[in-house]
Design a protein around this motif. Structure first.
Motif, PDB file in Angstrom:
ATOM      1  N   ARG A 113      50.395  65.085  60.843  1.00 16.12           N
ATOM      2  CA  ARG A 113      50.216  65.075  62.290  1.00 16.12           C
ATOM      3  C   ARG A 113      51.288  64.224  62.969  1.00 16.12           C
ATOM      4  O   ARG A 113      51.649  64.479  64.111  1.00 16.12           O
ATOM      5  CB  ARG A 113      48.820  64.573  62.647  1.00 16.12           C
ATOM      6  CG  ARG A 113      48.571  63.112  62.316  1.00 16.12           C
ATOM      7  CD  ARG A 113      47.115  62.684  62.499  1.00 16.12           C
ATOM      8  NE  ARG A 113      46.936  61.283  62.268  1.00 16.12           N
ATOM      9  CZ  ARG A 113      46.829  60.715  61.068  1.00 16.12           C
ATOM     10  NH1 ARG A 113      46.891  61.461  59.978  1.00 16.12           N
ATOM     11  NH2 ARG A 113      46.663  59.418  60.950  1.00 16.12           N
ATOM     12  N   ILE A 114      51.812  63.217  62.266  1.00 12.07           N
ATOM     13  CA  ILE A 114      52.884  62.378  62.796  1.00 12.07           C
ATOM     14  C   ILE A 114      54.237  63.032  62.532  1.00 12.07           C
ATOM     15  O   ILE A 114      55.076  63.135  63.423  1.00 12.07           O
ATOM     16  CB  ILE A 114      52.843  60.969  62.166  1.00 12.07           C
ATOM     17  CG1 ILE A 114      51.505  60.264  62.440  1.00 12.07           C
ATOM     18  CG2 ILE A 114      54.020  60.129  62.629  1.00 12.07           C
ATOM     19  CD1 ILE A 114      51.212  59.980  63.885  1.00 12.07           C
ATOM     20  N   ALA A 115      54.458  63.495  61.314  1.00 10.58           N
ATOM     21  CA  ALA A 115      55.746  64.083  60.930  1.00 10.58           C
ATOM     22  C   ALA A 115      56.121  65.254  61.831  1.00 10.58           C
ATOM     23  O   ALA A 115      57.293  65.415  62.181  1.00 10.58           O
ATOM     24  CB  ALA A 115      55.710  64.508  59.469  1.00 10.58           C
ATOM     25  N   LYS A 116      55.144  66.052  62.229  1.00 13.35           N
ATOM     26  CA  LYS A 116      55.469  67.241  63.018  1.00 13.35           C
ATOM     27  C   LYS A 116      55.890  66.934  64.454  1.00 13.35           C
ATOM     28  O   LYS A 116      56.496  67.777  65.096  1.00 13.35           O
ATOM     29  CB  LYS A 116      54.319  68.253  62.987  1.00 13.35           C
ATOM     30  CG  LYS A 116      53.108  67.856  63.763  1.00 13.35           C
ATOM     31  CD  LYS A 116      52.035  68.927  63.641  1.00 13.35           C
ATOM     32  CE  LYS A 116      50.832  68.554  64.473  1.00 13.35           C
ATOM     33  NZ  LYS A 116      49.757  69.528  64.352  1.00 13.35           N
ATOM     34  N   ILE A 117      55.597  65.732  64.948  1.00  9.26           N
ATOM     35  CA  ILE A 117      56.002  65.409  66.325  1.00  9.26           C
ATOM     36  C   ILE A 117      57.285  64.584  66.391  1.00  9.26           C
ATOM     37  O   ILE A 117      57.849  64.407  67.459  1.00  9.26           O
ATOM     38  CB  ILE A 117      54.886  64.678  67.113  1.00  9.26           C
ATOM     39  CG1 ILE A 117      54.556  63.330  66.489  1.00  9.26           C
ATOM     40  CG2 ILE A 117      53.669  65.556  67.264  1.00  9.26           C
ATOM     41  CD1 ILE A 117      53.604  62.487  67.304  1.00  9.26           C
ATOM     42  N   LEU A 118      57.759  64.094  65.254  1.00  9.98           N
ATOM     43  CA  LEU A 118      58.950  63.244  65.244  1.00  9.98           C
ATOM     44  C   LEU A 118      60.209  64.081  65.110  1.00  9.98           C
ATOM     45  O   LEU A 118      60.275  65.012  64.313  1.00  9.98           O
ATOM     46  CB  LEU A 118      58.881  62.239  64.100  1.00  9.98           C
ATOM     47  CG  LEU A 118      57.712  61.250  64.171  1.00  9.98           C
ATOM     48  CD1 LEU A 118      57.706  60.382  62.922  1.00  9.98           C
ATOM     49  CD2 LEU A 118      57.807  60.392  65.410  1.00  9.98           C
ATOM     50  N   LYS A 119      61.233  63.708  65.873  1.00 14.40           N
ATOM     51  CA  LYS A 119      62.527  64.351  65.736  1.00 14.40           C
ATOM     52  C   LYS A 119      63.133  63.912  64.402  1.00 14.40           C
ATOM     53  O   LYS A 119      62.946  62.779  63.972  1.00 14.40           O
ATOM     54  CB  LYS A 119      63.451  63.931  66.882  1.00 14.40           C
ATOM     55  CG  LYS A 119      63.026  64.462  68.225  1.00 14.40           C
ATOM     56  CD  LYS A 119      63.948  63.981  69.320  1.00 14.40           C
ATOM     57  CE  LYS A 119      63.445  64.444  70.671  1.00 14.40           C
ATOM     58  NZ  LYS A 119      64.176  63.825  71.768  1.00 14.40           N
TER      59      LYS A 119
END
Length: 181
Positions: free
Chosen positions: A170-176
């Motif tokens: 859930r965090i990895a998918k929002i980070l550039k």
């Protein structure tokens, strides 16, 4: 055997259906002040000198649809420890005891605090943190700002260099992506 020594219950992060309505409630009814935002989906609030003691996180549309009124989802609650060295000792103890780590060790943008989040036996996220920005007349001025939720430095100023586990999906998918990837 090593045992952590938290100094206080630190902060609580609640998932909310409408971050603006919840902000108005906690600002105007409870009397909290805004410290910072991440985009328009997470607001950090304080009642004292800690950068935040409550954060409100906008639920996703799916979470809003599944939400049961009267049941407020807690993303995590936290305990303060005195230093990053203690956070590191706690991390080693968690690994040794096989306690599932959710994220960390890292250093957040908003609040500037180190963090380590792990799961209790019921799956609740518990955080140990240190070195949070302090706000008030005895500290350097702090102006609220809006942090970009897709930037790595918002989530982790150390760019995952101290993480013990991969960041949650859930965090990895929002980070550039990092520039060196």
């Amino acid at each position: 055997m090593y045992r952590p020594r938290p100094t206080k219950l630190g902060h609580l992060v609640l998932k909310v259906r409408d971050v603006q309505a919840s902000l108005a409630f906690y600002r105007d009814i409870v009397g909290l002040d805004v410290s910072d935002w991440i985009d328009d989906r997470m607001v950090f609030l304080r009642s004292g000198q800690d950068h935040h003691d409550l954060a409100l996180l906008q639920m996703s549309p799916d979470e809003v649809a599944r939400h049961e009124p009267g049941r407020s989802p807690v993303e995590h609650f936290s305990y303060h420890v005195e230093s990053i060295d203690e956070v590191e000792a706690i991390a080693a103890m968690l690994v040794e005891r096989g306690v599932p780590i959710d994220r960390g060790i890292g250093k957040h943008g908003p609040g500037g605090n180190s963090f380590l989040v792990f799961r209790d036996p019921d799956g609740n996220n518990v955080e140990f943190y240190s070195d949070m920005i302090q706000v008030g007349p005895d500290f350097p001025p702090h102006e609220p700002q809006v942090w970009d939720g897709a930037e790595m430095a918002t989530f982790d100023r150390w760019a995952l260099d101290h993480f013990l586990v991969p960041p949650p999906e859930r965090i990895a998918k929002i980070l550039k992506p990092r520039k060196d990837d």
